[in-house]
Structures are given as structure tokens and as C-alpha cells.
Design an enzyme around this catalytic site. Sequence first.
Site, PDB file in Angstrom:
ATOM      1  N   GLU A  80      15.893 -14.103  -0.763  1.00  0.00           N
ATOM      2  CA  GLU A  80      16.426 -15.039   0.230  1.00  0.00           C
ATOM      3  C   GLU A  80      15.484 -16.228   0.407  1.00  0.00           C
ATOM      4  O   GLU A  80      15.916 -17.389   0.441  1.00  0.00           O
ATOM      5  CB  GLU A  80      16.616 -14.299   1.555  1.00  0.00           C
ATOM      6  CG  GLU A  80      17.021 -15.170   2.722  1.00  0.00           C
ATOM      7  CD  GLU A  80      16.957 -14.410   4.034  1.00  0.00           C
ATOM      8  OE1 GLU A  80      16.659 -15.061   5.070  1.00  0.00           O
ATOM      9  OE2 GLU A  80      17.198 -13.186   4.035  1.00  0.00           O
TER      10      GLU A  80
ATOM     11  N   ASP B 246       0.836  -1.191   0.000  1.00  0.00           N
ATOM     12  CA  ASP B 246       0.000   0.000   0.000  1.00  0.00           C
ATOM     13  C   ASP B 246       0.878   1.250   0.000  1.00  0.00           C
ATOM     14  O   ASP B 246       1.885   1.329   0.697  1.00  0.00           O
ATOM     15  CB  ASP B 246      -0.888  -0.026   1.253  1.00  0.00           C
ATOM     16  CG  ASP B 246      -1.936   1.052   1.258  1.00  0.00           C
ATOM     17  OD1 ASP B 246      -2.757   1.065   0.325  1.00  0.00           O
ATOM     18  OD2 ASP B 246      -1.939   1.868   2.190  1.00  0.00           O
TER      19      ASP B 246
END
Length: 557
Positions: free
Chosen positions: A275, A225
Amino acid sequence: MHNCCPSQRQVNGLSNVLNRHPWWRDAVIYQVYVRSFLDSTGDGIGDLAGVRAGLPYLKKLGVDGIWLSPFYPSPQHDHGYDVAGYCDVDPLFGDLAEFDLLTAAARRLGMKVLLDIVPNHCSDEHPWFRQALAAVPGSRERGRFHFADGRGPDGSEPPNNWHSMFGGPAWSRVTEADGRPGQWYLHMFAPEQPDWNWRTPEVAAEFDQVLRFWLDRGVDGFRIDVAAGLFKHPELPDSPDPEADARTRDSVNPLAWNQPEVHDVWRHWRAVCEEYTARDGRERLLVGEVSVPTARDHALYVRPDELHQAFFFDLLSAPWNADAFRKVIGEAMQDIAGTGSTVTWVLNNHDQVRTVTRYGEPTPEGSGLGAARARAAALLMLALPGAAYIYQGEELGLPEVVDLPDDVLTDPIFRRTGSRARIRDGCRVPLPWSGQASPFGFTSGAEGARPWLPQPDYFAEYATDRALADTRSFWHLYRDGLQLRSQLPQLGDGPLEWLDTPPGVLGFARGDGLVCAVNFGTAPTPAPVSGTPLLASGPCPAGVLPGSTAAWWINDL
């Protein structure tokens, strides 16, 4: 209309010339506004168990995944975008155990799950903001937010002239512990939504933990957002046009949005996602709500080490005009796709007037010019290179509910301004699922149960059971378009070549054999391809493209 699929020979040919690529590049994601999707408890508010119950419906529609609106603990001043706790589920919507059931069910169906994360601001009931209110000026606790002394001899004027996007000043004054009027805090939205100060390292570290909490629970990524927010000009100076954000309801103030430091945040978040991807091979996605002045500015957010995608709102805001659509599509293909990302197309969302209403003057039954144009726009969007996001109810052809009475409106924009001009409740009315009267299967409560926003009687014409039974419905158009996308590998990628078309007609050919044309006018024109279309938004005989109609053809390879 002719709704068939390309031949297996054509599909095999495309498969041979196109390589495998990340799932998100051409994904179609369905935005679930949780409180309006499906209520499983009978309280009139949708919940996570309702979303889980609706997954087979979404699988049948053919989307690749879902984006869930905020379901975190919240006082609901802005329906969850005022987050009081980022690592839990508000009891209104369920609990973490139900969330885990939902993600497991989605995975069994082969669907991705994206969460809506709100890093620009939180709730005034967030523990850190409560600590800030109790602390003294200049404290570590207040440094997590934007607290500042007021102007004037008694500090009674806001620190600068900025206005909130929801109307009124962007600053509210607090009462200090000794009872005296004190400092002011910044809120670019509602007063109940204080902005985080991302220049404080603690804030970045806290959101790092939030990301990992949900990634550890198996989510496939995040819709971010206000992704062009986070950082404000360090000196918080006056704006030359302080009411621009409220006037446009957009991120216009150059001192409050799109600061260069924000790109370091997205580089770090991308590294966190990479990752997790390296651990198990499941690629995680970051898609940003990015509202910036130009497509070139937009492209900076989707560089290879930043966000994977960012919503391209220029298509949503374009008027119904062939030249306007061609301009915004061309700019997106040049500036955004040129980064190596793909464009993320959107026509509807929880903040905008629905296309059926925005494009015309539809009747309550959904016929008319607006509905025809909305169908054509949908087919155009699904044909464009890139990813697409569908807002719930879009596939039903729902119009905006424009006559909700004042006493049921919940949008903080209405509470702040008293104006109905830009309120968002009309696109958030709970979905109709079945039956002839409200609640139309939305809630499982006792007879007389009421959805949190009232559904108009004409929603009976849009109920999902009726849409599935009618092969001419919006639902079947979306389903057929999505099915065709799934049979054309990498429909989200590839070149786009504009066709020579009559005025008012937009046409393009793609390198994978797809041809799409849209007649933005009302009179029929010759079609750019002689054969009968594989898919059309309305009746479309061979060789003719009627007004307010879009069609697809597949050229032989």
C-alpha cells in the site's frame, strides 16, 4: 592480492543483458547494534546521533542501507528486545526528532533504513501487560497474552513443560490482586518478555498501527524478530523435548514456533507495505528472522505474497567445510530462490560468535587461520546470488571477546543459567574507532569514560582509522567486494553453476560472468581460472588458489 574492478566493457555488457529490479534483491545491509556503534553523549552507550555521525563511514564502505537494533522505550533486560512502547525512542538513544534527522541523513546519502520490530513478545513493563497483571483471570486484558492456570491441586506447577530459549521454565507465576499466587504467563525468552497472544485480534490490530506509525515516518522496511514465532499451539500441550530450545538456543519446539497461522500475518504485513509502495513508488522491505528446520520450510515465508526476504542461517551455522557449504548453498538456491525471492545470506549477527573466532584460533592481533577463513567466507557470501547482511565490526575483522569478566556480563542467558557457553556479550562489545586505548573513540565523554562493555586492549589493532589506512585490512576487502557488486548490475540474481574442482575447493560460475572459488583446505591448489583474480581474500598469484583463500574472476561475455 589483486583488487581491481571489471572493465567498463564488461560492466556495459552486463547492463545490457540484465533488467532493472527491486533494490532489495541484491542489497547489502549493515546491521547497526545501536548501543555499541558510536556514543555521542558520553554516557558510554551508543545512540541514534552516533549512528547519524557514522553514516558517512558506512557510505564509504559501500553498503546500501542499515538495520537498526531496537531503540524503543525499554527497561533493557534484553537490550531493547523487551519493548515497553513500540512508537517512541528510549531517551537512552535519543528521541523521535533525532530519529527523523537520522532517516533524513540516510536518504540524502542514498541509504535505506530498516527498523527491528519485535512482534513475538514485549516487556513486562508494557502498559498492556501491566493492565493484564491488574486484571482478573479470563479478562480481555489477560487474553492479549498467554495466561493459564497452573497444574496440580494448588496450581503450583507450570501449565506445560516448555522451557525458555534462555534457560529454565517458559512460565512465570503472578501474584493476584488479593495477594494469592495466581495464574502463569508464557515467556519463550526471559520472564521480563511475555509472549503476545496473536490469536487475539487486538494484538494484530495494534501491530498494524505500529507498522503504519514508522512507515509514515519514512522507514524503508522492517527486520522482524522471531518471525517464525507469534502463534503457539492453541492447546499448549506438553513438548516431547521440552529443553530443545534452551539446549540449541534455537526455535526447535514445534508447538511454540512455525505454526501455520503465522503466514496470514505476513500476508497482511506485505499488503500494508505494498500500500505504501503504491503511494510513492518506494518499495518497502520485510525481512524475517526465520529459524525453521529446512530450506523448504524457509521458502514458505518468502512466497510472493509474504515476506520479501528471510535470513538464511544455514550458511552461518555451516562448519568450515567445502561439502557443507555446497550443500546449504545448493538447498537455498533450489528451495528459496525458486519462490521468486532471493536468498538472504548472513555470516554474523548480534546473537552469534563472530566468524574470526568461530572459524579458527586467531591471535589477539587478528592473524591466523580464523581471520583467513573469515575473509574467504566474506568474499564467498558477497559473490552468492541474493542479498547480504553485514554485522557491525565484521568489516573490521573483529574477533569475539571471550574473556569478559562475569561481573560485566549483561546477557539474560547468563543471568538465567549462570553459564558462559552461549552468552552473546562477546560479539556486542562497542566498536573501536581510533586511538591506542579504550574507549577507542567510541564515546565522546570525558577522559576515563567507559563503554557499557569493556573493550580489550588489542582492539587498537582493529580501529577504523587503522583499517582505512591499511589496504590489506578486512575493511578494504569488504569495500572492494561491495564496489565490485555495485558495478555488476543485479549481482544478487542469476543462475549458479558449480565448477569441477579438487576436493576441499568450492567453485561456481554465474551467468553474469562472475567466477568465485574458495579453497577450504590449507594447501594451495590450481585455480579454476588461469588469469590473475580481480579480487582475492589473500595473496593469490595467477593460476594458484592458496589455502583458506577465496578469489573472484570475471569471464568475458
